[in-house]
Design a protein around this motif. Structure first.
Motif, PDB file in Angstrom:
ATOM      1  N   PHE A   1      40.224  32.152  15.936  1.00 31.35           N
ATOM      2  CA  PHE A   1      40.154  32.545  17.284  1.00 31.35           C
ATOM      3  C   PHE A   1      40.866  33.426  16.688  1.00 31.35           C
ATOM      4  N   LEU A   2      42.016  32.932  16.690  1.00 34.71           N
ATOM      5  CA  LEU A   2      43.034  34.188  16.324  1.00 34.71           C
ATOM      6  C   LEU A   2      43.376  35.284  15.554  1.00 34.71           C
ATOM      7  N   TRP A   3      42.450  34.609  14.195  1.00 37.14           N
ATOM      8  CA  TRP A   3      41.996  36.145  13.545  1.00 37.14           C
ATOM      9  C   TRP A   3      41.116  36.876  13.514  1.00 37.14           C
ATOM     10  N   VAL A   4      39.666  36.093  14.661  1.00 34.57           N
ATOM     11  CA  VAL A   4      38.727  37.330  15.289  1.00 34.57           C
ATOM     12  C   VAL A   4      39.307  38.072  16.181  1.00 34.57           C
ATOM     13  N   PHE A   5      40.026  37.217  16.706  1.00 36.16           N
ATOM     14  CA  PHE A   5      40.321  38.367  17.904  1.00 36.16           C
ATOM     15  C   PHE A   5      41.737  38.555  18.331  1.00 36.16           C
ATOM     16  N   GLY A   6      42.941  38.073  17.255  1.00 39.54           N
ATOM     17  CA  GLY A   6      43.921  38.723  17.529  1.00 39.54           C
ATOM     18  C   GLY A   6      45.248  39.968  17.234  1.00 39.54           C
ATOM     19  N   ASP A   7      43.757  40.404  16.298  1.00 41.18           N
ATOM     20  CA  ASP A   7      44.355  41.606  15.966  1.00 41.18           C
ATOM     21  C   ASP A   7      43.916  43.206  16.402  1.00 41.18           C
TER      22      ASP A   7
ATOM     23  N   ILE B   1      55.172  44.347  18.838  1.00 44.33           N
ATOM     24  CA  ILE B   1      56.583  43.734  19.071  1.00 44.33           C
ATOM     25  C   ILE B   1      55.826  42.952  21.050  1.00 44.33           C
ATOM     26  N   LYS B   2      55.142  44.254  21.396  1.00 48.58           N
ATOM     27  CA  LYS B   2      54.807  43.256  22.991  1.00 48.58           C
ATOM     28  C   LYS B   2      53.640  42.372  22.409  1.00 48.58           C
ATOM     29  N   PHE B   3      52.972  42.420  21.828  1.00 51.77           N
ATOM     30  CA  PHE B   3      52.347  41.381  21.019  1.00 51.77           C
ATOM     31  C   PHE B   3      52.637  39.797  20.621  1.00 51.77           C
ATOM     32  N   LEU B   4      53.764  40.160  19.775  1.00 50.34           N
ATOM     33  CA  LEU B   4      53.809  38.510  19.708  1.00 50.34           C
ATOM     34  C   LEU B   4      54.797  38.404  21.468  1.00 50.34           C
ATOM     35  N   ILE B   5      55.299  38.832  21.229  1.00 49.38           N
ATOM     36  CA  ILE B   5      55.724  38.269  22.919  1.00 49.38           C
ATOM     37  C   ILE B   5      54.823  37.743  24.240  1.00 49.38           C
ATOM     38  N   PHE B   6      53.916  38.724  24.109  1.00 48.45           N
ATOM     39  CA  PHE B   6      52.486  37.978  24.495  1.00 48.45           C
ATOM     40  C   PHE B   6      52.204  36.750  23.986  1.00 48.45           C
ATOM     41  N   TYR B   7      52.388  36.520  22.885  1.00 46.58           N
ATOM     42  CA  TYR B   7      51.860  35.400  22.218  1.00 46.58           C
ATOM     43  C   TYR B   7      53.078  34.046  23.107  1.00 46.58           C
ATOM     44  N   PHE B   8      53.707  34.327  22.435  1.00 50.95           N
ATOM     45  CA  PHE B   8      54.865  33.167  22.957  1.00 50.95           C
ATOM     46  C   PHE B   8      55.018  33.262  24.958  1.00 50.95           C
ATOM     47  N   ALA B   9      54.413  33.937  25.606  1.00 54.78           N
ATOM     48  CA  ALA B   9      54.668  34.318  25.946  1.00 54.78           C
ATOM     49  C   ALA B   9      52.813  32.994  27.308  1.00 54.78           C
ATOM     50  N   CYS B  10      52.084  33.420  26.601  1.00 54.71           N
ATOM     51  CA  CYS B  10      50.869  32.283  26.736  1.00 54.71           C
ATOM     52  C   CYS B  10      51.197  31.089  26.724  1.00 54.71           C
ATOM     53  N   ALA B  11      51.337  30.947  24.653  1.00 56.98           N
ATOM     54  CA  ALA B  11      52.109  29.694  25.136  1.00 56.98           C
ATOM     55  C   ALA B  11      52.853  28.270  25.813  1.00 56.98           C
TER      56      ALA B  11
ATOM     57  N   ILE C   1      50.383  19.231  21.323  1.00 62.36           N
ATOM     58  CA  ILE C   1      50.849  20.407  20.413  1.00 62.36           C
ATOM     59  C   ILE C   1      49.233  21.180  19.917  1.00 62.36           C
ATOM     60  N   GLY C   2      49.388  22.215  19.227  1.00 66.99           N
ATOM     61  CA  GLY C   2      48.628  23.338  18.754  1.00 66.99           C
ATOM     62  C   GLY C   2      48.670  24.482  19.565  1.00 66.99           C
ATOM     63  N   ALA C   3      48.298  25.368  19.056  1.00 66.56           N
ATOM     64  CA  ALA C   3      48.168  26.741  19.822  1.00 66.56           C
ATOM     65  C   ALA C   3      47.202  27.301  20.513  1.00 66.56           C
ATOM     66  N   SER C   4      46.091  26.537  21.107  1.00 63.25           N
ATOM     67  CA  SER C   4      44.944  27.062  21.849  1.00 63.25           C
ATOM     68  C   SER C   4      45.822  27.768  23.341  1.00 63.25           C
ATOM     69  N   GLY C   5      46.905  27.171  24.042  1.00 69.79           N
ATOM     70  CA  GLY C   5      47.685  27.892  25.052  1.00 69.79           C
ATOM     71  C   GLY C   5      47.798  29.659  24.702  1.00 69.79           C
ATOM     72  N   ALA C   6      48.499  29.956  24.239  1.00 67.45           N
ATOM     73  CA  ALA C   6      48.646  31.397  22.926  1.00 67.45           C
ATOM     74  C   ALA C   6      46.848  32.133  22.350  1.00 67.45           C
ATOM     75  N   VAL C   7      45.893  30.918  22.297  1.00 68.14           N
ATOM     76  CA  VAL C   7      44.892  31.578  21.476  1.00 68.14           C
ATOM     77  C   VAL C   7      44.423  31.762  23.161  1.00 68.14           C
TER      78      VAL C   7
ATOM     79  N   VAL D   1      42.010  35.340  23.596  1.00 67.52           N
ATOM     80  CA  VAL D   1      40.780  35.209  24.658  1.00 67.52           C
ATOM     81  C   VAL D   1      40.517  36.050  25.868  1.00 67.52           C
ATOM     82  N   ALA D   2      41.730  35.819  26.728  1.00 71.98           N
ATOM     83  CA  ALA D   2      41.571  36.093  28.078  1.00 71.98           C
ATOM     84  C   ALA D   2      42.115  37.904  27.902  1.00 71.98           C
ATOM     85  N   ALA D   3      42.765  38.402  27.180  1.00 68.00           N
ATOM     86  CA  ALA D   3      43.561  39.740  27.041  1.00 68.00           C
ATOM     87  C   ALA D   3      42.151  40.554  26.145  1.00 68.00           C
ATOM     88  N   TYR D   4      41.410  39.930  25.011  1.00 62.33           N
ATOM     89  CA  TYR D   4      40.153  40.986  24.104  1.00 62.33           C
ATOM     90  C   TYR D   4      38.967  40.890  25.340  1.00 62.33           C
ATOM     91  N   LEU D   5      38.199  39.417  26.200  1.00 57.93           N
ATOM     92  CA  LEU D   5      37.300  39.902  26.830  1.00 57.93           C
ATOM     93  C   LEU D   5      38.069  41.309  27.592  1.00 57.93           C
TER      94      LEU D   5
END
Length: 259
Positions: A96-102, A111-121, A140-146, A150-154
């Motif tokens: 999910f991170l590979w397909v939608f994260g880029d 930089i904003k994306f990295l902050i965004f990732y940690f904030a969602c986690a 455990i797991g990255a699903s909160g960030a992922v 997904v919400a941002a991509y949508l």
């Protein structure tokens, strides 16, 4: 429900999605270290307890043994997201991170994306702790960030065609809003119907809500929502009476597992 395979969505503002790649690499390295040590090894158990998010510990209901304290309690709002239970758990989050994260990284900048990732986690951990404040099971797991991605991509690219593997065997090209909206609704449904299960649906919902809000503020100036076209001003009338050509701007086109 479905596995994303590929999207037809070129990068527009960055050359390489190096933050997305780095996050995938770091998650894979951490999993590899714990896997080499053994799933039931003392090292792995200590890592899960010391780096996982434990609501009862963060809420001062319980305490870890001093030997298990690896980072400050508040740091576990993020550190938990780099631990995974097995290869399937890791792989489902990373694809999910590979397909939608880029594309989310492209819309926000590195930089904003990295902050965004940690904030969602962190939002995922917060929602999990809010629902189960006295839980002694480490999340455990990255699903909160992922889920936030997904919400941002949508919200950014609902019309983009995404190849997905439906039910694990049927490849279909679908507009992103179909599988992603169904996925989001499913998370909210499950958080109500499966509170005591092994999957922390609350972490997913927390990440979704955080991602949907932050994308409004973290996206670059001029990056539209919902794949809308940015229209350029009307043609200027020159003294000769001829209109200047109008140029269209480009389209912006165990542990509790969070899966």
């Amino acid at each position: 429900m479905f596995i994303p395979l590929h999207d037809s969505n070129d990068l527009k503002h960055i050359k390489l999605q190096w933050v997305t790649w780095s996050l995938i690499a770091l998650n894979a390295i951490v999993w590899g270290i714990t896997e080499l040590a053994g799933a039931d090894s003392e090292f792995t158990n200590a890592a899960v307890l010391g780096l996982g998010f434990i609501p009862s510990v963060v809420n001062d209901i319980a305490e870890l043994q001093p030997s298990l304290v690896l980072v400050p309690e508040d740091a576990t709002y993020v550190t938990y997201s780099f631990l995974h239970g097995n290869l399937l758990h890791l792989g489902s989050n990373m694809i999910f991170l590979w397909v939608f994260g880029d594309n989310v990284e492209d819309a926000m900048g590195h930089i904003k994306f990295l902050i965004f990732y940690f904030a969602c986690a962190a939002a995922g951990a917060f929602a999990h702790g809010l629902l189960l404040p006295d839980s002694e099971s480490p999340l455990i797991g990255a699903s909160g960030a992922v889920a936030g991605i997904v919400a941002a991509y949508l919200m950014l690219h609902p019309k983009v065609r995404v190849w997905v593997l439906v039910l694990g065997r049927i490849p279909l090209p679908l507009p992103a809003f179909i599988p992603l909206a169904v996925w989001v609704v499913f998370q909210f449904f499950m958080v109500v119907t499966d509170i005591g299960g092994d999957v922390s649906w609350a972490a997913h919902v927390g990440g979704i809500m955080c991602g949907a809000v932050l994308v409004l503020f973290f996206r670059r100036s001029g990056v539209p929502l919902f794949d809308r076209t940015i229209n350029s001003p009307k043609a200027v009338i020159h003294k000769s009476g001829q209109s200047a050509p109008e140029k269209a701007a480009p389209q912006s086109a165990p542990p509790k597992w969070g899966r």
